[in-house]
Design a protein around this motif. Structure first.
Motif, short mmCIF file in Angstrom:
data_model
loop_
_atom_site.label_atom_id
_atom_site.label_comp_id
_atom_site.label_asym_id
_atom_site.label_seq_id
_atom_site.Cartn_x
_atom_site.Cartn_y
_atom_site.Cartn_z
N ASN A 192 8.11 4.54 -14.26
CA ASN A 192 7.66 5.81 -14.84
C ASN A 192 8.05 7.02 -14.00
OD1 ASN A 192 6.47 7.24 -16.99
ND2 ASN A 192 4.51 7.39 -15.93
N PHE A 193 9.21 6.95 -13.33
CA PHE A 193 9.79 8.11 -12.69
C PHE A 193 10.85 8.72 -13.62
CE2 PHE A 193 8.08 5.92 -9.06
CZ PHE A 193 7.71 6.92 -8.18
N VAL A 194 11.11 9.99 -13.43
CA VAL A 194 12.24 10.64 -14.09
C VAL A 194 13.39 10.66 -13.08
CG1 VAL A 194 13.10 12.75 -15.17
CG2 VAL A 194 10.73 12.05 -15.52
N VAL A 195 14.58 10.30 -13.52
CA VAL A 195 15.73 10.19 -12.63
C VAL A 195 16.83 11.12 -13.12
CG1 VAL A 195 17.40 8.64 -11.55
CG2 VAL A 195 15.14 7.78 -12.16
N PRO A 199 17.05 6.03 -21.23
CA PRO A 199 17.76 5.70 -19.98
C PRO A 199 19.18 6.23 -19.92
CG PRO A 199 17.65 3.78 -21.40
CD PRO A 199 16.81 4.84 -22.05
N GLU A 200 19.74 6.63 -21.06
CA GLU A 200 21.13 7.08 -21.06
C GLU A 200 21.28 8.55 -20.72
OE1 GLU A 200 19.47 7.83 -25.12
OE2 GLU A 200 19.38 6.21 -23.64
N GLY A 201 20.17 9.27 -20.51
CA GLY A 201 20.23 10.68 -20.17
C GLY A 201 19.80 11.56 -21.33
N GLY A 202 19.80 12.87 -21.09
CA GLY A 202 19.43 13.80 -22.15
C GLY A 202 17.96 13.80 -22.49
N ALA A 203 17.10 13.58 -21.47
CA ALA A 203 15.66 13.43 -21.73
C ALA A 203 14.87 14.71 -21.52
CB ALA A 203 15.10 12.32 -20.84
N VAL A 205 10.85 15.12 -22.20
CA VAL A 205 9.89 15.41 -21.14
C VAL A 205 9.02 16.61 -21.51
CG1 VAL A 205 9.70 16.22 -18.76
CG2 VAL A 205 11.28 14.37 -19.31
N LEU A 206 9.64 17.65 -22.05
CA LEU A 206 8.87 18.84 -22.44
C LEU A 206 7.89 18.53 -23.55
CD1 LEU A 206 11.77 21.48 -22.38
CD2 LEU A 206 9.86 21.33 -20.77
N ASP A 207 8.31 17.75 -24.53
CA ASP A 207 7.42 17.41 -25.63
C ASP A 207 6.27 16.53 -25.16
OD1 ASP A 207 8.93 18.86 -27.41
OD2 ASP A 207 10.11 17.14 -28.11
N ARG A 208 6.54 15.67 -24.19
CA ARG A 208 5.47 14.83 -23.66
C ARG A 208 4.45 15.69 -22.91
NH1 ARG A 208 6.01 9.22 -20.10
NH2 ARG A 208 3.81 9.09 -19.53
N TRP A 209 4.94 16.71 -22.22
CA TRP A 209 4.02 17.63 -21.53
C TRP A 209 3.15 18.38 -22.53
CZ3 TRP A 209 4.42 23.14 -21.59
CH2 TRP A 209 3.49 23.79 -20.77
N VAL A 210 3.76 18.86 -23.61
CA VAL A 210 2.98 19.57 -24.64
C VAL A 210 1.94 18.64 -25.23
CG1 VAL A 210 3.11 20.65 -26.91
CG2 VAL A 210 4.82 21.21 -25.17
N TYR A 267 4.44 11.81 -15.65
CA TYR A 267 5.35 11.00 -14.86
C TYR A 267 4.92 10.98 -13.40
CZ TYR A 267 8.32 11.42 -18.99
OH TYR A 267 8.80 11.38 -20.27
N ARG A 268 5.52 10.05 -12.64
CA ARG A 268 5.12 9.89 -11.24
C ARG A 268 5.94 10.75 -10.29
NH1 ARG A 268 4.81 3.71 -9.75
NH2 ARG A 268 3.46 4.55 -8.10
N GLY A 269 7.06 11.28 -10.74
CA GLY A 269 7.88 12.11 -9.86
C GLY A 269 9.32 12.15 -10.33
N LEU A 270 10.17 12.83 -9.54
CA LEU A 270 11.58 13.00 -9.87
C LEU A 270 12.43 12.41 -8.75
CD1 LEU A 270 13.93 14.28 -11.53
CD2 LEU A 270 13.58 16.38 -10.19
N LEU A 271 13.41 11.60 -9.12
CA LEU A 271 14.35 11.03 -8.16
C LEU A 271 15.74 11.58 -8.47
CD1 LEU A 271 14.76 8.97 -5.84
CD2 LEU A 271 15.27 7.25 -7.58
N VAL A 272 16.35 12.25 -7.48
CA VAL A 272 17.66 12.87 -7.64
C VAL A 272 18.69 12.03 -6.88
CG1 VAL A 272 19.06 14.92 -7.20
CG2 VAL A 272 16.68 15.17 -7.92
N LEU A 273 19.72 11.57 -7.58
CA LEU A 273 20.77 10.74 -6.99
C LEU A 273 22.09 11.53 -7.03
CD1 LEU A 273 19.93 7.38 -8.81
CD2 LEU A 273 19.00 8.24 -6.65
N ILE A 274 22.67 11.76 -5.87
CA ILE A 274 23.93 12.51 -5.78
C ILE A 274 24.95 11.63 -5.06
CG2 ILE A 274 25.06 14.55 -4.84
CD1 ILE A 274 22.44 16.03 -5.10
N ASP A 275 26.01 11.27 -5.77
CA ASP A 275 27.02 10.36 -5.23
C ASP A 275 28.32 11.14 -4.96
OD1 ASP A 275 28.08 8.02 -4.31
OD2 ASP A 275 28.12 6.99 -6.24
N GLU A 276 29.25 10.43 -4.33
CA GLU A 276 30.59 10.98 -4.01
C GLU A 276 30.49 12.18 -3.07
OE1 GLU A 276 33.03 9.25 -4.69
OE2 GLU A 276 32.29 7.97 -6.30
#
Length: 499
Positions: free
Chosen positions: A116-119, A154-158, A162-167, A273-282
């Motif tokens: 239940n994290f946002v990534v 899971p494919e993105g574009g969430a 997220v905003l609708d869930r907050w409302v 949600y429990r938090g935000l995880l930011v992944l930056i590669d390359e």
């Protein structure tokens, strides 16, 4: 380096007491039993095989092929617990090309979404940096928001999800009874929630957009909901454009996008949600920036992120960056060229081989062991057979023979990566499937013969006795003459030269 055969008792037939192999174990190897393997949908199997053969990490199906990395995963899971409790974390994953950085990032991404994290994930490139004079930092922010993912998306574009869930969460609070028996006001709850964000940098503008989105949702104003989502995605290029559609001149820019990442992380708890995880590669693309000043600005942004997370200035936020050893440890152009970062990230005196500190900011990926690679290719064989619909006849000796051939090449000990092993094995399975009359040992033998021929082949040249590199010679330099048969021209046209 010991070969995989030497380390596997099934391969050499040795018993625990060191007895010689029996003829039954060597002459009649039994096929591996794949009946207990999990059934994988064909769509997922196709993504796994095509991605791995192309040298990239699949975004779905990772639990079917995850092998090893227990200590690294355990350390990153500790970070997730910290993020869920309202803290923040920052990590570097360092490993050579093909060592498994991206795979580990995607594995953590999948697990975090399940918890239940946002990534949000993004790969740096010449057009996407952490800081830039032509909007490269904002381009990275847009990529992160575009790839915002949750368990149900899971494919993105969430973002809209997220905003609708907050409302919905705020409207759910509206139905709660207050102590005096009356029904609480939903908009008052929203105001109270937004007030907690206004203490942060740019929190007032962010809160104002949240309030606009809430009112637009309640009133059914889809156009305004779209404008707010556009603002949060960082797609307004001018303040005039934002003023005309939202009535606000504040926009997300290249200089302040990271502040909005911190605001988004703090906001997500209110959305359930429990938090935000930011992944930056390359990260290597920062190392490749030709201008030294631009590189320093990007490393300055990394320092800001590092300080914010470790000093408690960010909440519910985790950042993981992936890069090669050169891009991090090079003192001339890498992350360590920025002294403030080098002094914070340099390994201490007590860590050594076999005694790694997995709670340090930098996690260095070590190669997978032979046993882990054996398990991995066995999983791939099962996925390949299930996708193409045939019964695999592979034995453990076949798998060990493949690994022996892979690690038997010159330089394999220091240069062979899991990416190359996986790609070669899937290619081998594809060829074996398309040529059913050819056995796996025959294919391995032909590949070994080809490698041997390439290693021993020499140009059609005459090397004088005593030339350097000639077996049995004294090692003294000598003349080299090209024969006429090699060029079709006479020897007189060529001058003798010394090596």
């Amino acid at each position: 380096m010991d070969s995989p055969v030497a380390q596997n008792p099934v391969a050499n037939g040795a018993t625990a007491g060191g007895a010689a192999p029996t003829s039954t174990a060597m002459d009649a190897p039994r096929p591996i039993d794949f009946s207990s393997a999990p059934r994988i949908p064909k769509r997922i199997a196709a993504v796994i095989l095509n991605s791995l053969k192309g040298g990239v990490v699949p975004r779905i199906g990772l639990p079917y092929i995850t092998v090893g990395r227990e200590t690294e995963i355990r350390a990153l899971l500790t970070d997730l617990d910290l993020i869920a409790d309202g803290g923040a974390s920052f990590r570097f994953l360092v490993g050579r090309y093909g060592a498994g950085k991206s795979f580990l990032l995607q594995t953590i991404r999948t697990h975090a979404m399940g918890e239940n994290f946002v990534v949000a994930d993004a790969d740096l490139s010449p057009e996407r940096r952490l800081q830039g004079g032509q909007g490269q930092g904002l381009a990275t922010y847009r990529e992160l928001i575009r790839n915002l993912s949750t368990k149900t998306r899971p494919e993105g574009g969430a973002l809209m999800l997220v905003l609708d869930r907050w409302v919905a969460a705020m409207q759910g609070l509206q139905a709660d009874a207050s102590p005096d028996g009356t029904v609480s006001d939903g908009e008052a709850r929203v105001r109270a929630f937004c007030a907690s964000l206004e203490e942060m940098v740019h929190g007032y503008d962010f809160s104002r957009m949240l309030m606009l989105y809430y009112r637009a949702t309640v009133e059914g104003d889809d156009a305004m909901r779209g404008y707010v989502a556009k603002w949060l995605r960082g797609e307004y290029r001018t303040k005039t454009e934002a003023k005309g559609e939202l009535g606000s001149t504040a926009i997300i820019t290249d200089d302040d996008w990271y502040d909005y990442i911190k605001l988004l992380a703090a906001f997500l708890q209110g959305a359930g949600y429990r938090g935000l995880l930011v992944l930056i590669d390359e990260l290597v693309n920062l190392y490749k920036i030709p201008n030294a000043i631009s590189r320093q600005y990007n490393y300055e942004k990394i320092l800001q992120m590092y300080n914010d997370t470790l000093q408690g200035k960010a909440r519910h936020l985790g950042i993981i960056m992936g890069g090669t050893p050169t891009s991090v440890e090079d003192r001339r152009r890498g992350v360590f060229s920025y002294e403030a970062l080098r002094s914070r990230l340099t390994q201490g005196r007590f860590a050594r081989e076999g005694m790694r500190d997995m709670l340090a900011p930098i996690i260095r990926l070590h190669p997978l062991t032979y046993e882990e690679l054996l398990i991995l290719i066995e999983k791939l064989a099962q996925i390949h057979a299930g996708y193409f619909g045939y019964t695999p006849a592979l034995t453990e000796l076949d798998l060990v023979g493949f690994l022996t051939a892979e690690f038997g090449r010159v330089g394999a000990e220091s240069h062979l990566t899991p990416r190359e092993v996986i790609r070669d094995f899937i290619e081998l399975l594809d060829i074996a499937y398309q040529n059913p009359n050819t056995s796996l040992p025959e294919l391995l033998g032909s590949a070994g013969a080809k490698d041997g021929a390439a290693a021993t082949s020499t140009p059609d040249a005459t090397v004088a006795p005593g030339a350097a590199g000639v077996p049995g010679s004294a090692g003294a330099p000598g003349p080299v003459a090209m024969p006429a048969s090699a060029t079709g021209r006479s020897d007189a046209e060529f001058a003798e030269f010394t090596l």
